[in-house]
Write an enzyme that holds these catalytic residues in place. Sequence first.
Site, PDB file in Angstrom:
ATOM      1  N   SER A  91       0.815  -1.221   0.000  1.00  0.00           N
ATOM      2  CA  SER A  91       0.000   0.000   0.000  1.00  0.00           C
ATOM      3  C   SER A  91       0.845   1.266   0.000  1.00  0.00           C
ATOM      4  CB  SER A  91      -0.935   0.003   1.206  1.00  0.00           C
ATOM      5  OG  SER A  91      -0.206  -0.136   2.415  1.00  0.00           O
TER       6      SER A  91
ATOM      7  N   ASP B 180      -4.466   7.008  10.015  1.00  0.00           N
ATOM      8  CA  ASP B 180      -4.098   5.699  10.555  1.00  0.00           C
ATOM      9  C   ASP B 180      -2.661   5.654  11.056  1.00  0.00           C
ATOM     10  OD1 ASP B 180      -2.589   5.685   8.215  1.00  0.00           O
ATOM     11  OD2 ASP B 180      -3.750   4.111   7.244  1.00  0.00           O
TER      12      ASP B 180
ATOM     13  N   ASN C 200       4.069  -5.371   5.764  1.00  0.00           N
ATOM     14  CA  ASN C 200       2.953  -6.174   6.275  1.00  0.00           C
ATOM     15  C   ASN C 200       3.444  -7.455   6.938  1.00  0.00           C
ATOM     16  OD1 ASN C 200       0.700  -4.500   5.467  1.00  0.00           O
ATOM     17  ND2 ASN C 200       1.232  -5.027   3.364  1.00  0.00           N
TER      18      ASN C 200
ATOM     19  N   HIS D 124       0.070   5.234   6.712  1.00  0.00           N
ATOM     20  CA  HIS D 124       0.224   5.544   5.293  1.00  0.00           C
ATOM     21  C   HIS D 124       0.509   7.027   5.081  1.00  0.00           C
ATOM     22  CE1 HIS D 124      -2.229   1.806   5.301  1.00  0.00           C
ATOM     23  NE2 HIS D 124      -1.409   1.502   4.303  1.00  0.00           N
TER      24      HIS D 124
ATOM     25  N   GLY E 296      -1.892  -4.243   0.992  1.00  0.00           N
ATOM     26  CA  GLY E 296      -1.956  -5.455   1.789  1.00  0.00           C
ATOM     27  C   GLY E 296      -0.985  -6.537   1.364  1.00  0.00           C
TER      28      GLY E 296
END
Length: 223
Positions: free
Chosen positions: A51, A198, A117, A201, A88
Amino acid sequence: MKSGYAACRHAMQWAISLVALLALLPAFAQAPSAAAAASPAPRTVLVMGDSLSAGYGMAASEGWVSLLGERLAREQPGWQVVNASISGETTAGGSARIVAEVLRHRPDVVVIALGANDGLRGLPLAEARRNLARMIGASQHVGAKVLLVGMRMPPNLGPDYTAGFESNYRELAELFDTALLPFLLEPIALERAAFQDDNLHPTVAAQSKLLDHVWPALEPLLD
């Protein structure tokens, strides 16, 4: 009599001109094809990321990889970028996709920017290392140069995991003799305002900083 002769002569001249024109048509028809054949096919930078490279939370055109495409058009004519990043994505996913991607695009340079991730999920370091090694090997097998882009993990998984996670990238770069950018988020890591709500990002405004950080490691590979 003279008028008839003149008319006949004019008709013959017209016919000769027509034949000459028709003879030239194949050359005219082939000229664009020859020019097209003479133009080299664009060289390709393939980006395999998650991402952080897919432009999460923004238009695809606003991410750092799209900005890279614009810079290539300005500063490195003849190069294009293909963004095969998926939000992801893990190193396992990248490892499963890499062969199909390099065979499809035949890249000259592959940017591998995966692992975040994996770290967030606490994937065993040996598995991440094996996945990244497969991606590097497949890229080099088709003749591509590789830029390995690393990540760093917060200390909540323990100092051994954090240190081992970071060293995976360095050791793989040495083993496969690839270019290395140790930490994609380095220029913005300590700037809370550079991240979305969040806190994971980067924002749209931070994308140009990421590109400016990647560019010095990538540019030498574009020769």
